[in-house]
Scaffold this motif. Structure first.
Motif, mmCIF file in Angstrom:
data_model
loop_
_atom_site.group_PDB
_atom_site.id
_atom_site.type_symbol
_atom_site.label_atom_id
_atom_site.label_comp_id
_atom_site.label_asym_id
_atom_site.label_seq_id
_atom_site.Cartn_x
_atom_site.Cartn_y
_atom_site.Cartn_z
ATOM 1 N N UNK A 99 0.775 -1.259 0.103
ATOM 2 C CA UNK A 99 0.093 0.039 -0.027
ATOM 3 C C UNK A 99 0.983 1.441 -0.008
ATOM 4 N N UNK A 100 1.872 1.252 -0.994
ATOM 5 C CA UNK A 100 2.800 2.449 -1.120
ATOM 6 C C UNK A 100 2.354 3.176 -2.413
ATOM 7 N N UNK A 101 1.124 3.216 -2.591
ATOM 8 C CA UNK A 101 0.482 4.143 -3.713
ATOM 9 C C UNK A 101 0.857 5.668 -3.678
ATOM 10 N N UNK A 102 0.609 6.150 -2.267
ATOM 11 C CA UNK A 102 0.948 7.654 -2.233
ATOM 12 C C UNK A 102 2.507 7.786 -2.196
ATOM 13 N N UNK A 103 3.284 6.845 -1.919
ATOM 14 C CA UNK A 103 4.610 7.060 -2.105
ATOM 15 C C UNK A 103 5.160 7.160 -3.608
ATOM 16 N N UNK A 104 4.442 5.958 -4.469
ATOM 17 C CA UNK A 104 4.957 6.209 -5.724
ATOM 18 C C UNK A 104 4.412 7.210 -6.684
ATOM 19 N N UNK A 105 3.679 8.214 -5.905
ATOM 20 C CA UNK A 105 3.161 9.326 -6.530
ATOM 21 C C UNK A 105 4.517 10.286 -6.514
ATOM 22 N N UNK A 106 5.286 9.964 -5.716
ATOM 23 C CA UNK A 106 6.502 11.039 -5.532
ATOM 24 C C UNK A 106 7.577 10.896 -6.898
ATOM 25 N N UNK A 107 8.249 11.797 -6.930
ATOM 26 C CA UNK A 107 9.249 11.667 -8.277
ATOM 27 C C UNK A 107 10.448 11.122 -8.215
ATOM 28 N N UNK A 108 10.762 10.461 -7.090
ATOM 29 C CA UNK A 108 11.857 9.593 -6.956
ATOM 30 C C UNK A 108 12.093 8.678 -5.850
ATOM 31 N N UNK A 109 12.647 7.409 -6.042
ATOM 32 C CA UNK A 109 12.976 6.644 -4.798
ATOM 33 C C UNK A 109 14.381 6.605 -4.580
ATOM 34 N N UNK A 110 14.749 6.477 -3.626
ATOM 35 C CA UNK A 110 16.263 6.262 -3.067
ATOM 36 C C UNK A 110 16.488 4.853 -2.344
ATOM 37 N N UNK A 111 17.432 4.251 -2.748
ATOM 38 C CA UNK A 111 17.908 3.039 -2.103
ATOM 39 C C UNK A 111 19.476 3.119 -1.745
ATOM 40 N N UNK A 112 19.440 2.626 -0.299
ATOM 41 C CA UNK A 112 20.875 2.549 0.162
ATOM 42 C C UNK A 112 21.125 1.236 0.832
ATOM 43 N N UNK A 113 22.492 0.665 0.796
ATOM 44 C CA UNK A 113 22.928 -0.399 1.176
ATOM 45 C C UNK A 113 22.785 -0.358 2.618
ATOM 46 N N UNK A 114 22.849 -1.411 3.564
ATOM 47 C CA UNK A 114 22.592 -1.431 5.018
ATOM 48 C C UNK A 114 23.517 -0.433 5.822
ATOM 49 N N UNK A 115 24.811 -0.502 5.087
ATOM 50 C CA UNK A 115 25.823 0.248 5.753
ATOM 51 C C UNK A 115 26.115 1.761 5.458
ATOM 52 N N UNK A 116 25.245 2.149 4.198
ATOM 53 C CA UNK A 116 24.986 3.333 3.700
ATOM 54 C C UNK A 116 26.039 3.834 2.929
ATOM 55 N N UNK A 117 27.017 2.668 2.362
ATOM 56 C CA UNK A 117 28.380 3.075 1.809
ATOM 57 C C UNK A 117 27.947 3.338 0.239
ATOM 58 N N UNK A 118 26.810 2.654 -0.300
ATOM 59 C CA UNK A 118 26.472 2.928 -1.620
ATOM 60 C C UNK A 118 25.024 3.133 -1.709
ATOM 61 N N UNK A 119 24.875 4.093 -2.510
ATOM 62 C CA UNK A 119 23.154 4.671 -2.690
ATOM 63 C C UNK A 119 23.040 5.097 -4.011
ATOM 64 N N UNK A 120 21.510 4.905 -4.404
ATOM 65 C CA UNK A 120 21.321 5.326 -5.734
ATOM 66 C C UNK A 120 20.054 6.000 -5.766
ATOM 67 N N UNK A 121 19.992 6.980 -6.530
ATOM 68 C CA UNK A 121 18.379 7.732 -6.864
ATOM 69 C C UNK A 121 17.820 7.367 -8.126
ATOM 70 N N UNK A 122 16.630 6.832 -8.060
ATOM 71 C CA UNK A 122 15.872 6.299 -9.403
ATOM 72 C C UNK A 122 14.778 7.254 -9.664
ATOM 73 N N UNK A 123 14.592 7.777 -10.725
ATOM 74 C CA UNK A 123 13.199 8.498 -11.074
ATOM 75 C C UNK A 123 12.193 7.539 -11.055
ATOM 76 N N UNK A 124 11.078 7.663 -10.465
ATOM 77 C CA UNK A 124 9.810 7.089 -10.191
ATOM 78 C C UNK A 124 9.385 6.125 -11.518
ATOM 79 N N UNK A 125 9.420 6.783 -12.594
ATOM 80 C CA UNK A 125 8.862 6.069 -13.795
ATOM 81 C C UNK A 125 9.628 4.899 -14.216
ATOM 82 N N UNK A 126 10.827 5.073 -13.917
ATOM 83 C CA UNK A 126 11.770 3.998 -14.208
ATOM 84 C C UNK A 126 11.890 2.877 -13.192
ATOM 85 N N UNK A 127 11.613 3.289 -12.079
ATOM 86 C CA UNK A 127 11.446 2.173 -10.727
ATOM 87 C C UNK A 127 9.984 1.404 -11.145
#
Length: 257
Positions: free
Chosen positions: A164-192
């Motif tokens: 039930x993350x439909x409201x979140x999916x209306x945002x422009x971007x999604x951010x993903x990080x590794x557990x240690x926060x050493x690697x991280x990416x930003x993805x535009x929502x249409x691509x995600x």
């Protein structure tokens, strides 16, 4: 009375054409060199979500992103897939930033940060109960190599719907990080939300074992490999660009194919 023009000999015509050709080539070469020197001497961009590139280059990259997002990207435009039999048996191993070693599933939970402030804690077993899908496609790296590989997991858009993350999916971007926060990416929502984007937990019918992410990674065929984060620790949503490891090193933020 004007004297008739003297006709050029074939040798003279060839020499004239050669001269014109070399003159044009020289002008282009000088122009290219001056353009390169101008770009090389131009100031660096102000460090922030992106960094490490000259200002004119970053402006060009941003304009290119807008072009692809507005005019060419379409969720119905699918990356070419291949028969399962064509997948490489041994998948090329590249960088391990943020995903070194093994992380057994029992020691891991995916943190999903909702707009309400709530953080979901989701286990791999819970994710594996969702509808499973697979894809065999040509994984492409910005270094220039590519390899047909097979991955299985849950579609990101199915994950969004189930939790039930439909409201979140209306945002422009999604951010993903590794557990240690050493690697991280930003993805535009249409691509995600592209139908081929997976939260993958299997490669070649086996659970991820560490070299290629463990226990859950991103497989996003519409992007170069630098966006395919290997070990997902957290997912967040925003209307502004999340931080991105390679964009901070001067690479294109969009990194689309």
């Amino acid at each position: 009375m004007k004297k008739p023009k003297k006709e050029l000999t074939i040798d003279q015509k060839i020499k004239r054409r050669n001269f014109i050709s070399f003159a044009i080539f020289g002008a282009y070469a000088v122009g290219a060199y001056e353009g390169w020197r101008w770009l090389y001497k131009s100031p660096d961009e102000t460090a922030g979500i992106t960094a490490g590139a000259h200002k004119p280059l970053r402006r060009a990259l941003n304009k290119t992103e807008l072009f692809f997002r507005r005019l060419t990207f379409n969720e119905n435009h699918l990356v070419k897939t291949y028969p399962r039999s064509m997948a490489a048996k041994k998948i090329r191993h590249n960088s391990d930033i943020g995903s070194e070693g093994k992380l057994p599933p029992e020691n891991w939970k995916l943190q999903v940060k909702k707009l309400s402030g709530e953080t979901l804690q989701i286990t791999l077993d819970e994710i594996m109960k969702l509808p499973k899908t697979g894809i065999t496609y040509d994984f492409k790296c910005v270094e220039g190599w590519d390899q047909i590989s097979h991955w299985e997991g849950v579609k990101f858009r199915d994950f969004i719907d189930h939790y039930n993350l439909q409201s979140e999916a209306k945002m422009g971007y999604v951010g993903l990080e590794t557990p240690d926060k050493q690697y991280y990416v930003g993805i535009d929502m249409p691509s995600a939300l592209h139908p081929q984007t997976l939260l993958a937990y299997q490669m070649n019918d086996e659970l991820l074992n560490g070299n290629h992410g463990q226990p859950l990674r991103l497989i996003i065929p519409v992007k170069y490999g630098i966006k395919n984060l290997k070990r997902i620790g957290s997912i967040s949503f925003s209307n502004t660009r999340p931080r991105d490891y390679w964009a901070e090193q001067g690479y294109d933020y969009y990194s689309g194919l």
